[in-house]
Motif scaffolding. Structure first.
Motif, PDB file in Angstrom:
ATOM      1  N   TYR A 168     -65.443 -21.289 -77.049  1.00 47.23           N
ATOM      2  CA  TYR A 168     -65.080 -20.178 -76.713  1.00 47.23           C
ATOM      3  C   TYR A 168     -65.599 -19.311 -75.614  1.00 47.23           C
ATOM      4  N   ARG A 187     -56.486 -13.837 -69.956  1.00 51.29           N
ATOM      5  CA  ARG A 187     -55.938 -12.093 -71.221  1.00 51.29           C
ATOM      6  C   ARG A 187     -56.289 -12.008 -72.626  1.00 51.29           C
ATOM      7  N   THR A 188     -57.871 -12.280 -72.629  1.00 50.76           N
ATOM      8  CA  THR A 188     -58.117 -12.863 -74.260  1.00 50.76           C
ATOM      9  C   THR A 188     -58.993 -10.588 -73.694  1.00 50.76           C
ATOM     10  N   ALA A 224     -62.438  -8.385 -77.928  1.00 47.69           N
ATOM     11  CA  ALA A 224     -62.534  -9.658 -77.947  1.00 47.69           C
ATOM     12  C   ALA A 224     -63.851 -10.048 -77.267  1.00 47.69           C
ATOM     13  N   ARG A 225     -63.892  -9.675 -75.747  1.00 49.63           N
ATOM     14  CA  ARG A 225     -64.927 -10.199 -75.070  1.00 49.63           C
ATOM     15  C   ARG A 225     -66.932  -9.501 -75.776  1.00 49.63           C
ATOM     16  N   CYS A 283     -56.884 -22.668 -74.497  1.00 53.12           N
ATOM     17  CA  CYS A 283     -58.460 -22.865 -74.055  1.00 53.12           C
ATOM     18  C   CYS A 283     -58.577 -24.447 -75.177  1.00 53.12           C
ATOM     19  N   ILE A 294     -57.560 -12.175 -80.833  1.00 52.32           N
ATOM     20  CA  ILE A 294     -56.924 -12.756 -79.275  1.00 52.32           C
ATOM     21  C   ILE A 294     -55.707 -13.661 -79.745  1.00 52.32           C
ATOM     22  N   HIS A 315     -60.698 -16.188 -69.718  1.00 49.68           N
ATOM     23  CA  HIS A 315     -59.529 -15.946 -70.144  1.00 49.68           C
ATOM     24  C   HIS A 315     -59.197 -14.848 -69.545  1.00 49.68           C
ATOM     25  N   VAL A 371     -53.185 -18.263 -76.289  1.00 56.57           N
ATOM     26  CA  VAL A 371     -54.744 -18.019 -75.672  1.00 56.57           C
ATOM     27  C   VAL A 371     -55.679 -18.913 -76.206  1.00 56.57           C
ATOM     28  N   ILE A 372     -55.611 -19.237 -77.389  1.00 56.43           N
ATOM     29  CA  ILE A 372     -56.709 -19.546 -78.054  1.00 56.43           C
ATOM     30  C   ILE A 372     -56.836 -21.782 -77.870  1.00 56.43           C
ATOM     31  N   VAL A 415     -62.300 -19.508 -74.217  1.00 55.93           N
ATOM     32  CA  VAL A 415     -62.097 -17.583 -74.040  1.00 55.93           C
ATOM     33  C   VAL A 415     -62.377 -16.820 -73.601  1.00 55.93           C
TER      34      VAL A 415
END
Length: 96
Positions: free
Chosen positions: A19, A27-28, A32-33, A85, A77, A25, A81-82, A22
């Motif tokens: 996390y 592209r997150t 979501a952040r 990570c 996400i 990142h 991307v996940i 993520v």
């Protein structure tokens, strides 16, 4: 029993590392952040929306709200991307 707790702690530590990556990142998505930040903030908050001294529901709010925020954030996400990570976290862990 001790081995089960040790395995759960290791799993939690691994997921937190993922996390963290993520959140960094590029592209997150912003939503979501924000949701992940709210989950961390709620978990670390010195007070609760429902006080812990209220039987059952006092502790249930922590067990429901934080995971719900994380699950909702993960839905925003992209899967690649996940996975990226997860791979990076595994590489970092193997380096130690």
């Amino acid at each position: 029993m001790f081995e089960g707790l040790k395995a759960a702690a290791g799993s939690l530590k691994r997921e937190l590392a993922i996390y963290r990556l993520v959140l960094k990142h590029s592209r997150t998505p912003k939503i979501a952040r924000i949701l992940l930040g709210l989950a961390v903030g709620y978990a670390l908050m010195p007070f609760d929306l429902i006080p812990d001294w209220i039987p059952v529901i006092g502790h249930l709010d922590d067990l429901v709200i934080v995971p719900a925020l994380v699950i909702i954030a993960l839905k925003f996400i992209p899967d690649d991307v996940i996975q990226e990570c997860r791979n990076k976290a595994e590489q970092e862990r193997a380096a130690f």
